[in-house]
Design a protein around this motif. Structure first.
Motif, mmCIF file in Angstrom:
data_model
loop_
_atom_site.group_PDB
_atom_site.id
_atom_site.type_symbol
_atom_site.label_atom_id
_atom_site.label_comp_id
_atom_site.label_asym_id
_atom_site.label_seq_id
_atom_site.Cartn_x
_atom_site.Cartn_y
_atom_site.Cartn_z
ATOM 1 N N ALA A 1 93.519 26.044 -9.689
ATOM 2 C CA ALA A 1 92.765 25.563 -10.854
ATOM 3 C C ALA A 1 92.252 26.739 -11.677
ATOM 4 O O ALA A 1 92.279 26.696 -12.923
ATOM 5 N N ASP A 2 91.788 27.806 -11.018
ATOM 6 C CA ASP A 2 91.351 29.012 -11.735
ATOM 7 C C ASP A 2 92.517 29.625 -12.506
ATOM 8 O O ASP A 2 92.350 30.092 -13.639
ATOM 9 N N ARG B 1 95.245 28.040 -13.659
ATOM 10 C CA ARG B 1 95.595 27.192 -14.800
ATOM 11 C C ARG B 1 94.578 27.355 -15.932
ATOM 12 O O ARG B 1 94.945 27.348 -17.112
ATOM 13 N N GLU B 2 93.308 27.516 -15.584
ATOM 14 C CA GLU B 2 92.285 27.745 -16.605
ATOM 15 C C GLU B 2 92.533 29.073 -17.314
ATOM 16 O O GLU B 2 92.405 29.179 -18.542
ATOM 17 N N TYR B 3 92.879 30.097 -16.538
ATOM 18 C CA TYR B 3 93.184 31.420 -17.097
ATOM 19 C C TYR B 3 94.366 31.329 -18.061
ATOM 20 O O TYR B 3 94.337 31.885 -19.162
ATOM 21 N N SER C 1 95.431 28.783 -19.713
ATOM 22 C CA SER C 1 95.210 27.876 -20.846
ATOM 23 C C SER C 1 94.394 28.512 -21.968
ATOM 24 O O SER C 1 94.322 27.953 -23.073
ATOM 25 N N LYS C 2 93.790 29.664 -21.714
ATOM 26 C CA LYS C 2 92.969 30.305 -22.748
ATOM 27 C C LYS C 2 93.860 30.790 -23.892
ATOM 28 O O LYS C 2 94.892 31.427 -23.656
#
Length: 212
Positions: free
Chosen positions: A93-94, A96-98, A100-101
């Motif tokens: 999840a970390d 995917r968040e990275y 997506s920025k």
């Protein structure tokens, strides 16, 4: 008199590449392994080490080889370990968040050319400090959300490993890289064919180097 000979028993050799298929629950690990974000994210690197510490060292800290060599018993243990599965999902999840920025709009896209990039030991495309510096540049660009494309070479052999002979002499061992076991993915066109980039050079330079 000539007799016709059947070729039925003539061996025909073909190269076959066999790839292990991870269970659906562990598919995030495959995506993590082939994105070099794990190189400078300590939690991701620790996650791969936790899967099998001995195998992690044996494979030279190569997550792709690690996943390819995980035994079925260990895979079953990982899936049954609720705490470990929760950690896998959290790190993914970390990641995917990275990813997506959005990229910064106040900095123009950059093409960075270098003969070598020091990113991790298992990717032998560098030989020393300048390669490590180039690798740090693109890591920082990634963290800073700067649209930078690094252009370099994927060497077949890269640097060598040293061993000692029985009489104490240093021996240089050049071991070819197996591209199917590296933490990288080939960029493909929309139709599935490998992407080919042409770099135009001045005619005079091309003529001079072709005879070198």
């Amino acid at each position: 008199m000539k007799l016709s000979v059947s070729n039925t028993n003539v061996p025909v050799w073909r190269d076959i590449t066999v790839k292990a298929e991870l269970p659906a629950q562990l598919k995030p690990l495959d995506e993590l392994a082939k994105n070099l974000w794990w190189v400078w994210n300590s939690e991701a690197k620790t996650l791969f080490r936790t899967l099998n510490p001995d195998l992690w060292r044996k494979t030279g800290e190569n997550p792709v080889m690690l996943l390819q060599q995980l035994g079925s018993d260990r895979i079953a243990q990982i899936i049954e370990d609720e705490a470990l599965m929760a950690e896998i999902n959290r790190v993914y999840a970390d990641f995917r968040e990275y990813m997506s920025k959005p990229m910064r709009k106040d900095v123009a896209p950059i093409a960075y050319f270098s003969m070598e990039y020091g990113l991790c030991n298992c990717l032998k495309i560098y030989s020393g400090g300048l390669g490590v510096l180039a690798g740090d540049y693109i890591k920082e660009a990634s963290d800073s959300r700067i649209d930078m494309t690094a252009v370099g070479f994927l060497y077949r052999y890269g640097y060598f490993t040293q061993t000692l002979s029985v009489d104490g002499q240093q021996i240089a061992n050049y071991e070819p890289q197996n591209f199917n076991q590296l933490p990288i993915e080939q960029v493909l066109e929309k139709d599935g064919r490998p992407m080919i980039l042409e770099v135009p050079t001045p005619a005079a330079w091309s003529t001079a180097t072709s005879g070198a």
